[in-house]
Design a protein around this motif. Structure first.
Motif, PDB file in Angstrom:
ATOM      1  N   ASN A   1      16.359  11.970 -21.766  1.00 34.03           N
ATOM      2  CA  ASN A   1      16.889  11.592 -20.453  1.00 34.03           C
ATOM      3  C   ASN A   1      16.126  10.426 -19.820  1.00 34.03           C
ATOM      4  O   ASN A   1      15.717  10.485 -18.659  1.00 34.03           O
ATOM      5  N   VAL A   2      15.959   9.374 -20.592  1.00 35.69           N
ATOM      6  CA  VAL A   2      15.225   8.197 -20.124  1.00 35.69           C
ATOM      7  C   VAL A   2      16.162   7.270 -19.357  1.00 35.69           C
ATOM      8  O   VAL A   2      17.222   6.882 -19.854  1.00 35.69           O
ATOM      9  N   SER A   3      15.766   6.907 -18.137  1.00 29.64           N
ATOM     10  CA  SER A   3      16.546   5.986 -17.315  1.00 29.64           C
ATOM     11  C   SER A   3      15.630   4.935 -16.698  1.00 29.64           C
ATOM     12  O   SER A   3      14.557   5.267 -16.187  1.00 29.64           O
ATOM     13  N   PHE A   4      16.042   3.686 -16.767  1.00 30.63           N
ATOM     14  CA  PHE A   4      15.361   2.607 -16.054  1.00 30.63           C
ATOM     15  C   PHE A   4      16.297   1.402 -15.987  1.00 30.63           C
ATOM     16  O   PHE A   4      17.245   1.288 -16.757  1.00 30.63           O
ATOM     17  N   HIS A   5      16.027   0.514 -15.037  1.00 27.94           N
ATOM     18  CA  HIS A   5      16.821  -0.698 -14.848  1.00 27.94           C
ATOM     19  C   HIS A   5      15.862  -1.875 -14.762  1.00 27.94           C
ATOM     20  O   HIS A   5      15.017  -1.926 -13.868  1.00 27.94           O
ATOM     21  N   ILE A   6      15.973  -2.806 -15.713  1.00 25.65           N
ATOM     22  CA  ILE A   6      15.155  -4.012 -15.722  1.00 25.65           C
ATOM     23  C   ILE A   6      16.030  -5.178 -15.277  1.00 25.65           C
ATOM     24  O   ILE A   6      17.062  -5.458 -15.888  1.00 25.65           O
ATOM     25  N   LYS A   7      15.620  -5.858 -14.222  1.00 26.74           N
ATOM     26  CA  LYS A   7      16.418  -6.937 -13.655  1.00 26.74           C
ATOM     27  C   LYS A   7      16.130  -8.266 -14.350  1.00 26.74           C
ATOM     28  O   LYS A   7      15.090  -8.424 -14.997  1.00 26.74           O
ATOM     29  N   PRO A   8      17.050  -9.234 -14.235  1.00 26.13           N
ATOM     30  CA  PRO A   8      16.813 -10.560 -14.825  1.00 26.13           C
ATOM     31  C   PRO A   8      15.499 -11.170 -14.346  1.00 26.13           C
ATOM     32  O   PRO A   8      15.143 -11.043 -13.171  1.00 26.13           O
ATOM     33  N   HIS A   9      14.762 -11.774 -15.278  1.00 28.31           N
ATOM     34  CA  HIS A   9      13.523 -12.510 -15.013  1.00 28.31           C
ATOM     35  C   HIS A   9      12.330 -11.606 -14.727  1.00 28.31           C
ATOM     36  O   HIS A   9      11.251 -12.111 -14.398  1.00 28.31           O
ATOM     37  N   GLU A  10      12.479 -10.292 -14.886  1.00 29.59           N
ATOM     38  CA  GLU A  10      11.324  -9.401 -14.723  1.00 29.59           C
ATOM     39  C   GLU A  10      10.406  -9.472 -15.937  1.00 29.59           C
ATOM     40  O   GLU A  10      10.829  -9.802 -17.045  1.00 29.59           O
ATOM     41  N   PHE A  11       9.139  -9.137 -15.716  1.00 28.32           N
ATOM     42  CA  PHE A  11       8.174  -8.890 -16.784  1.00 28.32           C
ATOM     43  C   PHE A  11       7.807  -7.417 -16.670  1.00 28.32           C
ATOM     44  O   PHE A  11       7.240  -7.001 -15.663  1.00 28.32           O
ATOM     45  N   VAL A  12       8.135  -6.643 -17.698  1.00 29.29           N
ATOM     46  CA  VAL A  12       7.916  -5.196 -17.648  1.00 29.29           C
ATOM     47  C   VAL A  12       7.119  -4.759 -18.880  1.00 29.29           C
ATOM     48  O   VAL A  12       7.460  -5.114 -20.015  1.00 29.29           O
ATOM     49  N   SER A  13       6.071  -4.000 -18.647  1.00 30.45           N
ATOM     50  CA  SER A  13       5.316  -3.385 -19.745  1.00 30.45           C
ATOM     51  C   SER A  13       5.773  -1.946 -19.913  1.00 30.45           C
ATOM     52  O   SER A  13       5.846  -1.198 -18.928  1.00 30.45           O
ATOM     53  N   ILE A  14       6.092  -1.567 -21.149  1.00 31.42           N
ATOM     54  CA  ILE A  14       6.387  -0.165 -21.462  1.00 31.42           C
ATOM     55  C   ILE A  14       5.207   0.383 -22.246  1.00 31.42           C
ATOM     56  O   ILE A  14       4.872  -0.131 -23.316  1.00 31.42           O
ATOM     57  N   VAL A  15       4.567   1.394 -21.678  1.00 36.74           N
ATOM     58  CA  VAL A  15       3.308   1.871 -22.243  1.00 36.74           C
ATOM     59  C   VAL A  15       3.378   3.362 -22.549  1.00 36.74           C
ATOM     60  O   VAL A  15       4.250   4.084 -22.066  1.00 36.74           O
ATOM     61  N   GLY A  16       2.423   3.790 -23.346  1.00 35.36           N
ATOM     62  CA  GLY A  16       2.335   5.196 -23.708  1.00 35.36           C
ATOM     63  C   GLY A  16       1.581   5.346 -25.015  1.00 35.36           C
ATOM     64  O   GLY A  16       1.443   4.390 -25.780  1.00 35.36           O
ATOM     65  N   ARG A  17       1.111   6.541 -25.254  1.00 34.92           N
ATOM     66  CA  ARG A  17       0.382   6.812 -26.489  1.00 34.92           C
ATOM     67  C   ARG A  17       1.315   6.743 -27.683  1.00 34.92           C
ATOM     68  O   ARG A  17       2.540   6.728 -27.552  1.00 34.92           O
ATOM     69  N   SER A  18       0.739   6.726 -28.877  1.00 37.55           N
ATOM     70  CA  SER A  18       1.528   6.756 -30.104  1.00 37.55           C
ATOM     71  C   SER A  18       2.427   7.984 -30.106  1.00 37.55           C
ATOM     72  O   SER A  18       1.987   9.091 -29.787  1.00 37.55           O
ATOM     73  N   GLY A  19       3.711   7.790 -30.431  1.00 41.58           N
ATOM     74  CA  GLY A  19       4.655   8.895 -30.450  1.00 41.58           C
ATOM     75  C   GLY A  19       5.326   9.166 -29.122  1.00 41.58           C
ATOM     76  O   GLY A  19       6.087  10.135 -28.998  1.00 41.58           O
ATOM     77  N   SER A  20       5.075   8.308 -28.129  1.00 47.08           N
ATOM     78  CA  SER A  20       5.652   8.548 -26.801  1.00 47.08           C
ATOM     79  C   SER A  20       7.105   8.092 -26.688  1.00 47.08           C
ATOM     80  O   SER A  20       7.787   8.438 -25.721  1.00 47.08           O
ATOM     81  N   GLY A  21       7.574   7.288 -27.654  1.00 46.56           N
ATOM     82  CA  GLY A  21       8.965   6.835 -27.635  1.00 46.56           C
ATOM     83  C   GLY A  21       9.144   5.349 -27.415  1.00 46.56           C
ATOM     84  O   GLY A  21      10.278   4.857 -27.315  1.00 46.56           O
ATOM     85  N   LYS A  22       8.048   4.597 -27.360  1.00 49.18           N
ATOM     86  CA  LYS A  22       8.120   3.158 -27.081  1.00 49.18           C
ATOM     87  C   LYS A  22       8.955   2.418 -28.131  1.00 49.18           C
ATOM     88  O   LYS A  22       9.862   1.647 -27.791  1.00 49.18           O
ATOM     89  N   SER A  23       8.651   2.644 -29.397  1.00 49.07           N
ATOM     90  CA  SER A  23       9.353   1.923 -30.459  1.00 49.07           C
ATOM     91  C   SER A  23      10.815   2.332 -30.551  1.00 49.07           C
ATOM     92  O   SER A  23      11.679   1.528 -30.926  1.00 49.07           O
ATOM     93  N   THR A  24      11.104   3.568 -30.181  1.00 46.72           N
ATOM     94  CA  THR A  24      12.504   4.017 -30.176  1.00 46.72           C
ATOM     95  C   THR A  24      13.315   3.224 -29.166  1.00 46.72           C
ATOM     96  O   THR A  24      14.474   2.865 -29.423  1.00 46.72           O
ATOM     97  N   ILE A  25      12.723   2.926 -28.023  1.00 36.76           N
ATOM     98  CA  ILE A  25      13.412   2.112 -27.019  1.00 36.76           C
ATOM     99  C   ILE A  25      13.767   0.741 -27.595  1.00 36.76           C
ATOM    100  O   ILE A  25      14.875   0.236 -27.403  1.00 36.76           O
ATOM    101  N   VAL A  26      12.841   0.133 -28.322  1.00 33.69           N
ATOM    102  CA  VAL A  26      13.113  -1.175 -28.939  1.00 33.69           C
ATOM    103  C   VAL A  26      14.253  -1.066 -29.944  1.00 33.69           C
ATOM    104  O   VAL A  26      15.176  -1.892 -29.960  1.00 33.69           O
ATOM    105  N   LYS A  27      14.217  -0.039 -30.790  1.00 30.82           N
ATOM    106  CA  LYS A  27      15.258   0.131 -31.806  1.00 30.82           C
ATOM    107  C   LYS A  27      16.642   0.321 -31.183  1.00 30.82           C
ATOM    108  O   LYS A  27      17.642  -0.186 -31.700  1.00 30.82           O
ATOM    109  N   LEU A  28      16.696   1.040 -30.081  1.00 34.70           N
ATOM    110  CA  LEU A  28      17.974   1.237 -29.398  1.00 34.70           C
ATOM    111  C   LEU A  28      18.437  -0.060 -28.731  1.00 34.70           C
ATOM    112  O   LEU A  28      19.627  -0.386 -28.747  1.00 34.70           O
TER     113      LEU A  28
END
Length: 227
Positions: A20-47
């Motif tokens: 149930n991950v929800s977020f909205h990134i607006k045009p021209h933003e710089f956003v860091s997605i952080v978390g420990r290994s296995g937190s789901g960061k790479s899954t977000i990229v793949k999606l």
């Protein structure tokens, strides 16, 4: 620019990479997605680049609902999203110029347009004098700059940097992060996916924090890596 709406990703037999991950990134933003290994960061990229599909929820990129994107549409999506990975994936037998030009050749860019684009992006990343070098002649930071230039070649609206400094020393890491900030200031939306506390705290931009596949924090400005 990017909307994740109640996204879950399930891997059989019993693993939720995202819940149930929800977020909205607006045009021209710089956003860091952080978390420990296995937190789901790479899954977000793949999606986001349609390497995989969500089990549940909705993903919108630039007004385009890509949740059920068709394979034939994926190249069009990826022309909007430049991706920088930790492992450089440069073509060892091609020069710096040829590595960047290749990204344009595979999408059938007219030959007369390739040279000015390549030289422009190499100027942005500070490699104008290294156009004829081969990857093995470059320092690690220079090689990563080539990767960034290649990702910028098709002028994407979004740049995703997935652990881009994982193999770099602290000084070179700072250089690459400053380059990403510069690219963002030129108008590109930047999504930095990392577990590196120091660079997140250096950037001081919005920070989305993941833990066990869930968003547990979203600091909208001057964010810090707090877990």
């Amino acid at each position: 620019m990017i909307k994740f709406i109640n996204i879950s990703k399930f891997y059989s037999p019993n693993t939720y990479a995202l819940r149930n991950v929800s977020f909205h990134i607006k045009p021209h933003e710089f956003v860091s997605i952080v978390g420990r290994s296995g937190s789901g960061k790479s899954t977000i990229v793949k999606l986001l680049i349609a390497e995989e599909k969500a089990t549940k929820g909705k993903i919108v990129v630039g007004g385009w609902d890509i949740t059920e994107i068709k394979p034939i549409e994926v190249p069009s999506l990826r022309r909007q999203i430049g991706v920088v990975f930790q492992d450089f994936k440069l073509l060892e037998k091609k020069t710096v110029y040829e590595n960047v030009a290749f990204a344009l050749e595979v999408i059938d860019t007219p030959r007369k347009k390739i040279s000015p684009i390549v030289r422009q992006v190499l100027k942005i990343v500070g490699l104008r004098t290294k156009v004829d070098y081969f990857p093995q002649q470059l320092a690690a930071g220079e090689a990563q700059r080539v990767v960034v230039a290649r990702a910028l070649a098709h002028r994407p609206k979004i740049l995703v940097a997935d652990e881009p400094t994982g193999n770099l020393d602290p000084i070179t890491t700072r250089d690459i992060v400053e380059l990403l900030v510069k690219i963002n200031e030129l108008g590109t939306t930047v999504l930095l996916v990392t577990h590196n506390r120091e660079i997140v705290n250096f950037v001081k931009k919005r920070v989305i924090t993941l833990d066990r596949g869930m968003v547990i924090g979203d600091q909208m400005s001057k964010g810090r890596y707090v877990i």
